[in-house]
Motif scaffolding. Structure first.
Motif, short mmCIF file in Angstrom:
data_model
loop_
_atom_site.label_atom_id
_atom_site.label_comp_id
_atom_site.label_asym_id
_atom_site.label_seq_id
_atom_site.Cartn_x
_atom_site.Cartn_y
_atom_site.Cartn_z
N LEU A 93 2.95 -1.79 1.73
CA LEU A 93 3.13 -0.54 2.46
C LEU A 93 1.90 -0.30 3.33
O LEU A 93 0.77 -0.46 2.88
CB LEU A 93 3.29 0.67 1.53
CG LEU A 93 3.36 1.96 2.36
CD1 LEU A 93 4.77 2.38 2.64
CD2 LEU A 93 2.58 3.09 1.75
N THR A 94 2.14 0.03 4.58
CA THR A 94 1.04 0.44 5.44
C THR A 94 1.60 1.36 6.50
O THR A 94 2.80 1.62 6.53
CB THR A 94 0.31 -0.79 6.03
OG1 THR A 94 -0.86 -0.35 6.71
CG2 THR A 94 1.19 -1.58 6.98
N ASP A 99 0.61 4.20 10.17
CA ASP A 99 -0.30 4.81 11.15
C ASP A 99 0.10 6.26 11.39
O ASP A 99 1.28 6.60 11.33
CB ASP A 99 -0.20 4.07 12.49
CG ASP A 99 -0.53 2.59 12.35
OD1 ASP A 99 -1.71 2.25 12.39
OD2 ASP A 99 0.43 1.80 12.18
N TYR A 115 -4.98 15.10 2.03
CA TYR A 115 -4.22 13.96 2.53
C TYR A 115 -4.48 12.65 1.78
O TYR A 115 -3.58 11.83 1.63
CB TYR A 115 -4.33 13.82 4.06
CG TYR A 115 -5.39 12.88 4.58
CD1 TYR A 115 -5.25 11.50 4.44
CD2 TYR A 115 -6.52 13.36 5.23
CE1 TYR A 115 -6.23 10.63 4.92
CE2 TYR A 115 -7.50 12.50 5.70
CZ TYR A 115 -7.35 11.13 5.53
OH TYR A 115 -8.31 10.28 5.99
N GLN A 154 -1.63 10.30 0.51
CA GLN A 154 -1.60 8.87 0.83
C GLN A 154 -1.42 8.03 -0.44
O GLN A 154 -0.72 7.01 -0.44
CB GLN A 154 -2.87 8.47 1.57
CG GLN A 154 -2.81 7.06 2.11
CD GLN A 154 -3.79 6.81 3.24
OE1 GLN A 154 -4.22 7.75 3.92
NE2 GLN A 154 -4.17 5.58 3.45
N ASP A 170 2.16 8.08 -1.04
CA ASP A 170 2.88 7.16 -0.13
C ASP A 170 2.91 5.76 -0.74
O ASP A 170 3.95 5.09 -0.75
CB ASP A 170 2.17 7.03 1.23
CG ASP A 170 2.05 8.34 1.98
OD1 ASP A 170 2.87 9.24 1.72
OD2 ASP A 170 1.14 8.46 2.83
N ILE A 171 1.75 5.35 -1.20
CA ILE A 171 1.61 3.97 -1.69
C ILE A 171 2.35 3.80 -3.02
O ILE A 171 3.13 2.87 -3.19
CB ILE A 171 0.11 3.62 -1.84
CG1 ILE A 171 -0.57 3.65 -0.45
CG2 ILE A 171 -0.07 2.26 -2.50
CD1 ILE A 171 -2.09 3.64 -0.49
N VAL A 226 -1.79 -3.28 0.25
CA VAL A 226 -1.91 -2.34 1.36
C VAL A 226 -2.86 -2.91 2.40
O VAL A 226 -4.08 -2.87 2.25
CB VAL A 226 -2.43 -0.96 0.87
CG1 VAL A 226 -2.39 0.06 1.99
CG2 VAL A 226 -1.61 -0.46 -0.32
N1 TRP Z 1 -4.43 7.04 6.79
C1 TRP Z 1 -3.82 5.98 7.54
C2 TRP Z 1 -4.51 5.97 8.93
O1 TRP Z 1 -5.12 6.94 9.30
C3 TRP Z 1 -2.34 6.14 7.72
C4 TRP Z 1 -1.60 6.12 6.42
C5 TRP Z 1 -0.94 7.16 5.83
C6 TRP Z 1 -1.47 5.01 5.54
N2 TRP Z 1 -0.39 6.78 4.64
C7 TRP Z 1 -0.69 5.47 4.43
C8 TRP Z 1 -1.93 3.69 5.56
C9 TRP Z 1 -0.39 4.65 3.36
C10 TRP Z 1 -1.63 2.85 4.48
C11 TRP Z 1 -0.86 3.34 3.39
O2 TRP Z 1 -4.39 4.99 9.61
#
Ligand code: TRP
Length: 361
Positions: free
Chosen positions: A6-7, A9, A133, A137, A140-141, A149
């Protein structure tokens, strides 16, 4: 165990060459390596809103911009699931539970958050959402049970925090979530591409970016105005390579086969560098080669972009389908999370029977 990437932007602007060498080209390689069972790339609009709450239009406009950038560099929607963060509410749900797994002072120590707070002038008053955040995040992962990641070094504290939160969660509620590993860029020359003005980083606010969506003419113009060696006034003067943008870009983009094809004067980049430091090689010649090399890389990207631009509803359809798949995966994890936390009350027949007994007259 499945290998899952997972990644993502934040969609705060169109992507540039810095993103390309730092992360996008790597994602395409990982996607095509066949080593991963599932790859998710997330457009992190909810995270972008944590410091753009008063400007949702900026995020709204950049969703398609970033999607086009992804698709044009070769992220293939049949192999990689591209989705929109805010449309997967399970991510917010897990973030809510994750907040109980971490202290304020732990997040305060995060060096990336510290820098960002200073950059945004948030020292006096940090929006709660922005402060949290990193926890979001982590969610998210973890929601995708990501094992891998791929991100830049600045994101290392986020992955570290994710691992800590997951450990704590698993310790309290039993083995449920997966501890992810960070995958850093391989080539240190690619870690960070300077801006065309020689400043450390390409950044929209500095106006020193070459965008993936720039035309050939725009790219050539930007390369021609690149910062080189201020002491290299005459062609015959010895030149310096440190901080010399065209050479740094050549380090990142040139390949052995370019020498002998795109230039016949040099057999290798080293030979060209030698000539430059000796004196007798003009910046214009170096820039001309760089323009040719960048064009070779960017022309196919531009062509693919033009195709997708001609079918924007199709791009939204790719995002809609990708988001549907992502949501299913996150919902599956969240179902396990609720079960582990024993908050799945309506499915908990034992609880219902036990409570019925307790209140029996
Ligand atoms: N914080 C990352 C950035 O600024 C973006 C991002 C959000 C992200 N959630 C994520 C990256 C989960 C990897 C996994 O680029």
């Amino acid at each position: 165990m499945e290998k899952i990437i997972l990644t993502g932007d934040r969609p705060t602007g169109k992507l540039h060459l810095g993103h390309y060498v730092g992360s996008l080209s790597r994602r395409v390689l990982l996607q095509n390596s066949g080593e991963f069972d599932k790859i998710y790339v997330m457009i992190a609009d909810a995270q972008a809103l944590t410091d753009n709450a008063d400007n949702p239009e900026k995020i709204r406009q950049n969703i398609v911009e970033v999607a086009l950038d992804y698709l044009s560099v070769g992220i293939d929607p049949t192999k990689t699931d591209i989705f929109i963060q805010s449309a997967v509410p399970e991510l917010a749900e897990l973030a809510f539970y994750f907040m109980n797994m971490v202290s304020v002072s732990r997040v305060q120590r995060n060096p990336t958050v510290k820098t960002e707070i200073a950059m945004r002038g948030f020292e006096k008053s940090i929006p709660m959402g922005f402060f949290c955040y990193p926890v979001s995040q982590a969610s998210d992962i973890a929601s995708f049970r990501a094992t891998t990641v791929p991100v830049g070094e600045d994101q290392a504290p986020m992955i570290e925090l994710t691992r800590e939160i997951v450990q704590r969660f698993n310790h309290i509620y039993g083995d449920t979530l997966v501890e992810p590993e960070i995958l850093l860029p391989e080539n240190s020359a690619c870690l960070r591409l300077p801006g065309t003005d020689g400043k450390a980083k390409m950044s929209k606010s500095l106006g020193n970016c070459i965008y993936l969506s720039d035309t050939a003419k725009e790219v050539a113009k930007k390369v021609k105005s690149m910062y080189t060696d201020p002491l290299h006034l005459n062609v015959s003067d010895p030149g310096h390579l440190e901080g010399n943008c065209p050479f740094i870009y050549l380090d990142a983009f040139s390949r052995p086969e370019h020498f002998g094809t795109l230039t016949t004067d040099y057999q290798s980049l080293d030979e060209m560098k030698d000539h430059y430091t000796r004196g007798g090689l003009g910046d214009g010649t170096v820039k001309k080669l760089l323009i040719a090399i960048l064009e070779e890389e960017l022309a196919p990207i531009r062509a693919r972009r033009a195709e997708y631009e001609s079918d924007i509803p199709g791009v939204f359809e790719i995002l809609r389908k990708g988001t549907e798949i992502a949501r299913e995966a996150a919902a599956d994890t969240l179902s396990d999370v609720r079960k582990a936390m024993r908050i799945n009350y309506f499915d908990d027949v034992e609880l219902i029977a036990e409570q019925a007994k307790k209140y029996q007259k």
